[in-house]
Scaffold this motif. Structure first.
Motif: not given
Length: 319
Positions: A90-96, A139-148, A159-166
């Motif tokens: 979950l990112y707001k900035t490029t660094a995040q 540990f094996v990387l399975d998937q990367v999901i990104r959201k602005s 909150a970061m785990k709940k779609t309803a909260q963004g």
């Protein structure tokens, strides 16, 4: 050395590792200087949301102690438990918006630390050499999901785990370890959910500044050990000082610590508890800097393996 015992309070602790100084949630350059915990606030929030959690976690503690007597029984891949990892960014900035390369460095660190392949493993003092452990979990990387996002910080209310909260809901949490990388705020490095919590919030949250080895990772927590520490909690390990003065971490081969240790303690560091044992400050479950933690103990390994045993809270990962 401590005796292993069952207490409902100990079985309930959820760990949130954080800085004890004020750290601006908006700052990309203000890095945490030391670790401490806000576990009680997080615990109270979970208990209010799910009063049955106390019962579940006490049952898990009883099951764990039964398994310590029996030994592990579960499926292994090439002799090891293999855990698929989903990373939710979950990112707001490029660094995040941390790169796939940075994410992979974190997976690599977990594989080294949980398989005694870390370069500092042989730095374990002779006093503890007999109990240092190769956990044997990969540990094996399975998937990367990104959201602005427009959020500057997420806090510790999941909150970061709940779609309803963004946020981003966990992917298959009963068979995959979900990691969230985001700006947590309040100087918090990361936090984990113990076995027994709701599957809808299961996993580990790490501030993007302390995720992996490259990119936005900030010293003295830039070696990926925040994830090692938090995944330890996700696998049912307590802080080594038991979150109380001379408390118990429910592991028999770790010395009794009077409190958390910070920075890079000089060895030997003696506890003020009964018997004044030398503290295992280099254990991943203490609060020292990343470059000062580099071992799990045999007792901790047994405790972790118990949750993957048939009938255990994370048995689906080993089947």
């Amino acid at each position: 050395m401590k005796k292993v015992f069952i207490t409902a309070v100990a079985a309930l602790v959820l760990f949130a590792c954080q800085n004890d100084q004020t750290d601006s949630a908006n700052s990309e350059t203000s890095a945490a200087a030391r670790r401490s915990c806000a576990s009680q606030d997080v615990l109270e929030a979970q208990l209010k949301a799910d009063p049955m959690q106390a019962i579940r976690m006490n049952q898990i503690e009883a099951f764990t102690n039964e398994q310590l007597l029996k030994g592990f029984s579960g499926r292994l891949v090439n002799g090891k438990i293999e855990i698929p990892v989903v990373v939710n960014v979950l990112y707001k900035t490029t660094a995040q918006n941390i790169s796939n390369a940075q994410i992979q460095t974190q997976i690599d660190v977990l594989n080294k630390d949980f398989n005694a392949l870390n370069s500092d493993y042989n730095s374990v003092p002779a006093l503890f050499a007999g109990v240092k452990a190769n956990i044997g979990i990969t540990f094996v990387l399975d998937q990367v999901i990104r959201k602005s996002t427009t959020k500057t910080s997420w806090g510790t209310n999941d909150a970061m785990k709940k779609t309803a909260q963004g946020g981003i809901a966990p992917t298959s949490p009963t068979t995959k370890l979900n990691l969230w990388s985001c700006a947590i705020g309040g100087g918090i490095l990361g936090y984990a959910q113990f076995p027994g919590g709701a599957s809808s919030t299961d996993g580990v949250v790490i501030d993007s500044r302390y995720f992996g080895l490259s990119g936005s990772a900030n010293a003295p927590f830039n070696l990926g050990r925040t994830a090692t520490h938090e995944v330890g909690h996700w696998m049912n390990l307590r802080h080594i000082w038991g979150d109380a003065t001379c408390g118990s971490d429910l592991v028999s081969d770790t010395p009794t610590h009077n409190d958390a240790n910070y920075g890079v303690p000089a060895y030997p560091h003696y506890s003020t508890c009964s018997g004044t044992p030398v503290e295992m400050t280099m254990n991943y479950m203490d609060y020292v800097d990343d470059n000062a933690m580099y071992m799990f103990s045999t007792g901790q390994k047994s405790r972790m393996m118990a949750i993957f045993a048939t009938g255990g809270p994370r048995a689906a990962f080993a089947q």
